[in-house]
Design a protein around this motif. Structure first.
Motif, PDB file in Angstrom:
ATOM      1  N   GLU A 152       0.846  -1.192   0.000  1.00  0.00           N
ATOM      2  CA  GLU A 152       0.000   0.000   0.000  1.00  0.00           C
ATOM      3  C   GLU A 152       0.883   1.244   0.000  1.00  0.00           C
ATOM      4  OE1 GLU A 152      -2.988  -0.163   3.064  1.00  0.00           O
ATOM      5  OE2 GLU A 152      -4.168  -1.588   1.903  1.00  0.00           O
ATOM      6  N   GLY A 153       1.905   1.202  -0.842  1.00  0.00           N
ATOM      7  CA  GLY A 153       2.844   2.309  -0.940  1.00  0.00           C
ATOM      8  C   GLY A 153       2.242   3.524  -1.610  1.00  0.00           C
ATOM      9  N   ALA A 154       3.089   4.516  -1.851  1.00  0.00           N
ATOM     10  CA  ALA A 154       2.622   5.807  -2.358  1.00  0.00           C
ATOM     11  C   ALA A 154       1.976   5.705  -3.732  1.00  0.00           C
ATOM     12  CB  ALA A 154       3.793   6.786  -2.401  1.00  0.00           C
ATOM     13  N   SER A 155       2.285   4.633  -4.483  1.00  0.00           N
ATOM     14  CA  SER A 155       1.746   4.524  -5.839  1.00  0.00           C
ATOM     15  C   SER A 155       0.271   4.148  -5.860  1.00  0.00           C
ATOM     16  CB  SER A 155       2.540   3.480  -6.633  1.00  0.00           C
ATOM     17  OG  SER A 155       2.381   2.189  -6.060  1.00  0.00           O
ATOM     18  N   GLN A 156      -0.230   3.570  -4.780  1.00  0.00           N
ATOM     19  CA  GLN A 156      -1.626   3.129  -4.794  1.00  0.00           C
ATOM     20  C   GLN A 156      -2.571   4.320  -4.684  1.00  0.00           C
ATOM     21  OE1 GLN A 156      -3.475   0.887  -1.775  1.00  0.00           O
ATOM     22  NE2 GLN A 156      -3.041   2.312  -0.133  1.00  0.00           N
ATOM     23  N   GLN A 157      -3.728   4.203  -5.328  1.00  0.00           N
ATOM     24  CA  GLN A 157      -4.764   5.227  -5.261  1.00  0.00           C
ATOM     25  C   GLN A 157      -6.090   4.543  -4.956  1.00  0.00           C
ATOM     26  OE1 GLN A 157      -4.601   8.509  -8.177  1.00  0.00           O
ATOM     27  NE2 GLN A 157      -2.868   7.456  -9.093  1.00  0.00           N
ATOM     28  N   PRO A 158      -6.413   4.363  -3.680  1.00  0.00           N
ATOM     29  CA  PRO A 158      -7.669   3.700  -3.322  1.00  0.00           C
ATOM     30  C   PRO A 158      -8.881   4.507  -3.781  1.00  0.00           C
ATOM     31  CG  PRO A 158      -6.180   3.840  -1.441  1.00  0.00           C
ATOM     32  CD  PRO A 158      -5.617   4.718  -2.503  1.00  0.00           C
ATOM     33  N   LEU A 159      -9.998   3.813  -3.927  1.00  0.00           N
ATOM     34  CA  LEU A 159     -11.268   4.465  -4.195  1.00  0.00           C
ATOM     35  C   LEU A 159     -11.946   4.673  -2.842  1.00  0.00           C
ATOM     36  CD1 LEU A 159     -13.783   3.395  -6.988  1.00  0.00           C
ATOM     37  CD2 LEU A 159     -14.463   4.555  -4.900  1.00  0.00           C
ATOM     38  N   SER A 160     -11.984   5.928  -2.387  1.00  0.00           N
ATOM     39  CA  SER A 160     -12.581   6.271  -1.094  1.00  0.00           C
ATOM     40  C   SER A 160     -13.821   7.115  -1.343  1.00  0.00           C
ATOM     41  CB  SER A 160     -11.588   7.051  -0.226  1.00  0.00           C
ATOM     42  OG  SER A 160     -10.434   6.281   0.043  1.00  0.00           O
ATOM     43  N   ALA A 178      -5.932  -5.452  -7.056  1.00  0.00           N
ATOM     44  CA  ALA A 178      -4.721  -5.758  -7.832  1.00  0.00           C
ATOM     45  C   ALA A 178      -3.462  -5.207  -7.176  1.00  0.00           C
ATOM     46  CB  ALA A 178      -4.856  -5.244  -9.272  1.00  0.00           C
ATOM     47  N   ARG A 179      -3.386  -5.343  -5.847  1.00  0.00           N
ATOM     48  CA  ARG A 179      -2.194  -4.918  -5.115  1.00  0.00           C
ATOM     49  C   ARG A 179      -1.210  -6.085  -4.996  1.00  0.00           C
ATOM     50  NH1 ARG A 179      -1.613  -0.368  -6.088  1.00  0.00           N
ATOM     51  NH2 ARG A 179       0.093  -0.402  -4.571  1.00  0.00           N
ATOM     52  N   VAL A 180       0.052  -5.790  -5.200  1.00  0.00           N
ATOM     53  CA  VAL A 180       1.088  -6.812  -5.075  1.00  0.00           C
ATOM     54  C   VAL A 180       1.149  -7.295  -3.629  1.00  0.00           C
ATOM     55  CG1 VAL A 180       3.571  -7.251  -5.200  1.00  0.00           C
ATOM     56  CG2 VAL A 180       2.433  -5.904  -6.987  1.00  0.00           C
ATOM     57  N   CYS A 181       1.246  -8.597  -3.448  1.00  0.00           N
ATOM     58  CA  CYS A 181       1.378  -9.125  -2.091  1.00  0.00           C
ATOM     59  C   CYS A 181       2.429 -10.228  -2.063  1.00  0.00           C
ATOM     60  CB  CYS A 181       0.041  -9.632  -1.552  1.00  0.00           C
ATOM     61  SG  CYS A 181      -0.665 -11.030  -2.430  1.00  0.00           S
ATOM     62  N   PHE A 244     -23.024   9.159  -5.751  1.00  0.00           N
ATOM     63  CA  PHE A 244     -21.708   8.683  -6.171  1.00  0.00           C
ATOM     64  C   PHE A 244     -21.734   7.156  -6.155  1.00  0.00           C
ATOM     65  CE2 PHE A 244     -21.423  12.577  -3.737  1.00  0.00           C
ATOM     66  CZ  PHE A 244     -20.707  13.422  -4.567  1.00  0.00           C
ATOM     67  N   THR A 245     -20.787   6.532  -6.827  1.00  0.00           N
ATOM     68  CA  THR A 245     -20.697   5.073  -6.792  1.00  0.00           C
ATOM     69  C   THR A 245     -19.292   4.648  -6.397  1.00  0.00           C
ATOM     70  OG1 THR A 245     -19.916   4.605  -9.050  1.00  0.00           O
ATOM     71  CG2 THR A 245     -22.283   5.034  -8.767  1.00  0.00           C
ATOM     72  N   GLU A 246     -19.189   3.406  -5.948  1.00  0.00           N
ATOM     73  CA  GLU A 246     -17.895   2.840  -5.577  1.00  0.00           C
ATOM     74  C   GLU A 246     -17.307   2.000  -6.705  1.00  0.00           C
ATOM     75  OE1 GLU A 246     -18.233  -1.243  -3.452  1.00  0.00           O
ATOM     76  OE2 GLU A 246     -19.439   0.134  -2.249  1.00  0.00           O
ATOM     77  N   ASN A 247     -17.747   2.223  -7.929  1.00  0.00           N
ATOM     78  CA  ASN A 247     -17.297   1.414  -9.057  1.00  0.00           C
ATOM     79  C   ASN A 247     -16.020   1.984  -9.658  1.00  0.00           C
ATOM     80  OD1 ASN A 247     -19.600  -0.191  -8.778  1.00  0.00           O
ATOM     81  ND2 ASN A 247     -20.799   1.194 -10.064  1.00  0.00           N
ATOM     82  N   GLY A 248     -15.013   1.135  -9.786  1.00  0.00           N
ATOM     83  CA  GLY A 248     -13.753   1.602 -10.336  1.00  0.00           C
ATOM     84  C   GLY A 248     -12.890   0.467 -10.845  1.00  0.00           C
ATOM     85  N   ILE A 249     -11.986   0.819 -11.746  1.00  0.00           N
ATOM     86  CA  ILE A 249     -11.004  -0.096 -12.324  1.00  0.00           C
ATOM     87  C   ILE A 249      -9.621   0.445 -11.984  1.00  0.00           C
ATOM     88  CG2 ILE A 249     -10.044  -1.014 -14.493  1.00  0.00           C
ATOM     89  CD1 ILE A 249     -12.861  -0.590 -15.721  1.00  0.00           C
ATOM     90  N   TRP A 250      -8.676  -0.462 -11.746  1.00  0.00           N
ATOM     91  CA  TRP A 250      -7.271  -0.078 -11.608  1.00  0.00           C
ATOM     92  C   TRP A 250      -6.463  -0.800 -12.680  1.00  0.00           C
ATOM     93  CZ3 TRP A 250     -10.484  -0.828  -7.525  1.00  0.00           C
ATOM     94  CH2 TRP A 250     -10.572   0.203  -6.573  1.00  0.00           C
ATOM     95  N   LEU A 251      -5.758  -0.041 -13.497  1.00  0.00           N
ATOM     96  CA  LEU A 251      -4.847  -0.593 -14.493  1.00  0.00           C
ATOM     97  C   LEU A 251      -3.445  -0.234 -14.022  1.00  0.00           C
ATOM     98  CD1 LEU A 251      -4.620  -2.137 -17.120  1.00  0.00           C
ATOM     99  CD2 LEU A 251      -4.855   0.031 -18.365  1.00  0.00           C
ATOM    100  N   ASP A 252      -2.712  -1.246 -13.529  1.00  0.00           N
ATOM    101  CA  ASP A 252      -1.538  -0.996 -12.700  1.00  0.00           C
ATOM    102  C   ASP A 252      -1.989  -0.094 -11.547  1.00  0.00           C
ATOM    103  OD1 ASP A 252       0.350  -2.679 -13.799  1.00  0.00           O
ATOM    104  OD2 ASP A 252       1.045  -1.210 -15.253  1.00  0.00           O
ATOM    105  N   ASP A 253      -1.429   1.095 -11.407  1.00  0.00           N
ATOM    106  CA  ASP A 253      -1.822   1.962 -10.293  1.00  0.00           C
ATOM    107  C   ASP A 253      -2.756   3.093 -10.719  1.00  0.00           C
ATOM    108  OD1 ASP A 253      -0.305   0.594  -8.320  1.00  0.00           O
ATOM    109  OD2 ASP A 253       1.506   1.539  -9.085  1.00  0.00           O
ATOM    110  N   GLN A 254      -3.195   3.064 -11.964  1.00  0.00           N
ATOM    111  CA  GLN A 254      -4.064   4.132 -12.461  1.00  0.00           C
ATOM    112  C   GLN A 254      -5.527   3.810 -12.170  1.00  0.00           C
ATOM    113  OE1 GLN A 254      -4.055   4.648 -16.702  1.00  0.00           O
ATOM    114  NE2 GLN A 254      -5.571   6.291 -16.665  1.00  0.00           N
ATOM    115  N   PRO A 255      -6.225   4.653 -11.394  1.00  0.00           N
ATOM    116  CA  PRO A 255      -7.652   4.421 -11.149  1.00  0.00           C
ATOM    117  C   PRO A 255      -8.496   4.989 -12.290  1.00  0.00           C
ATOM    118  CG  PRO A 255      -6.915   6.304  -9.872  1.00  0.00           C
ATOM    119  CD  PRO A 255      -5.704   5.800 -10.620  1.00  0.00           C
TER     120      PRO A 255
END
Length: 340
Positions: A152-160, A178-181, A244-255
């Motif tokens: 959950e480093g600086a590159s991640q952009q959660p949908l809040s 799609a977070r690396v673990c 608003f909706t909680e629907n989102g896609i992440w392509l790598d770190d791009q929301p």
């Protein structure tokens, strides 16, 4: 921009909308909770009226893991399941604690801690220990152990997002996918290395004063495309749709934001295919369930009819000027009714 320090403002009202930089603390006890006739509710009502839960999935083509901690104040619960797509081996562990004994759930979605304990079974989700890491540790009485580090480093952009829920309530949720673990899973005498599996994680952190009766459909994916890029999504209907909706896609770190999503399925045929389509045309998918984690509870004040299916996605996502094809990527869908 810095994250919003607290969700509830000085007048006791929540801030609604999408929060690209997140919210540090969901200070739900400061909410000016009232009846439908505008009468202020007590501190005790605020304490017992808020629900909190956290769900984490670890997905790969060789192992699927789901872990949840749920704090409803009158009762808490937790579950863990593991599924091997090759052998179809499946194990599930479920626990209940009256009055949420042995359960703690911090109010900080990005840097808090949640713990559930019952007997020799313990589940800990810790985002407070090491910066940029959410640690999942599951230790069960039968010897099953999950030790996962989620990036959950600086590159991640959660949908809040925070939306209204019914006449008097609200819900805040923070989603990532799609977070690396990395880490390990020990299950039935077999050892799994999450890095070697290429496993990816999704995290759902939710708190709020939810509708007394509610339902939702939900879909989640965390996978790698043939070119190595990480692809994830969080899709829902029936909840968090007011404004608003909680629907989102992440392509790598791009929301990438997604419009309303329609879920078509036959509740009487749980292993029949589902169809997921978004109003903006970005989502056109078929989901084929392979197995199910389900639970039914009807206990006077509380009730739950929960079905979470794990299976494979097929179809197309049209995002960022390209069409992405899914052909058997492992993911989840859910159909849930709750009275709480």
């Amino acid at each position: 921009m810095p994250a919003l320090p607290r969700l509830i403002d000085a007048s006791g009202q929540p801030c609604y909308g999408l929060f690209p930089d997140g919210v540090e603390e969901i200070n739900y006890l400061d909410f000016d909770l009232r009846t439908v006739m505008d009468k202020p509710r007590s501190q005790l009502a605020r304490r017992f009226g808020a629900n909190q839960f956290q769900f984490i999935s670890l997905l790969s083509s060789e192992l699927i893991v789901g872990v949840a901690i749920v704090d409803l104040k009158l009762v808490s619960s937790a579950f863990v399941y593991l599924f091997d797509p090759h052998t179809r081996r499946f194990d599930e562990f479920s626990f209940l604690q009256p009055l949420a004994r042995g359960t703690t759930f911090d109010s900080r979605p990005g840097s808090g801690r949640a713990v559930f304990e019952k007997g020799r079974n313990r589940i800990t989700v810790d985002a407070a220990g090491e910066a940029g890491v959410r640690q999942l540790l599951v230790e069960l009485a039968d010897g099953t152990r999950i030790d996962a580090r989620i990036d959950e480093g600086a590159s991640q952009q959660p949908l809040s997002i925070c939306t209204r829920a019914g006449y008097t309530g609200w819900v805040f949720t923070r989603k990532t996918a799609a977070r690396v673990c990395t880490g390990s899973v020990s299950w039935r005498g077999q050892q799994f290395d999450l890095r070697q599996l290429g496993a990816l994680a999704a995290v759902d952190w939710t708190t709020g004063f939810m509708r007394r009766e509610t339902f939702w459909n939900w879909g989640s994916l965390s996978c790698r495309l043939p070119d190595g890029r990480r692809l994830g999504f969080n899709l829902a209907a029936g909840v968090n749709e007011t404004g608003f909706t909680e629907n989102g896609i992440w392509l790598d770190d791009q929301p990438i934001k997604v419009d309303m999503v329609d879920f078509q399925f036959d509740r009487a045929k749980p292993l029949a295919p589902w169809q997921l389509r978004s109003a903006d045309g970005q989502i056109d998918l078929r989901f084929q369930p392979v197995g199910t984690r389900q639970e039914k509870l009807n206990a006077l004040l509380l009730a739950s009819n929960f079905k979470q299916h794990f299976g494979q996605y097929h179809g197309e996502l049209r995002v960022a000027g390209e069409t992405l094809t899914l052909d058997g990527a492992w993911g989840l869908v859910e159909d849930h009714y709750a009275r709480w």
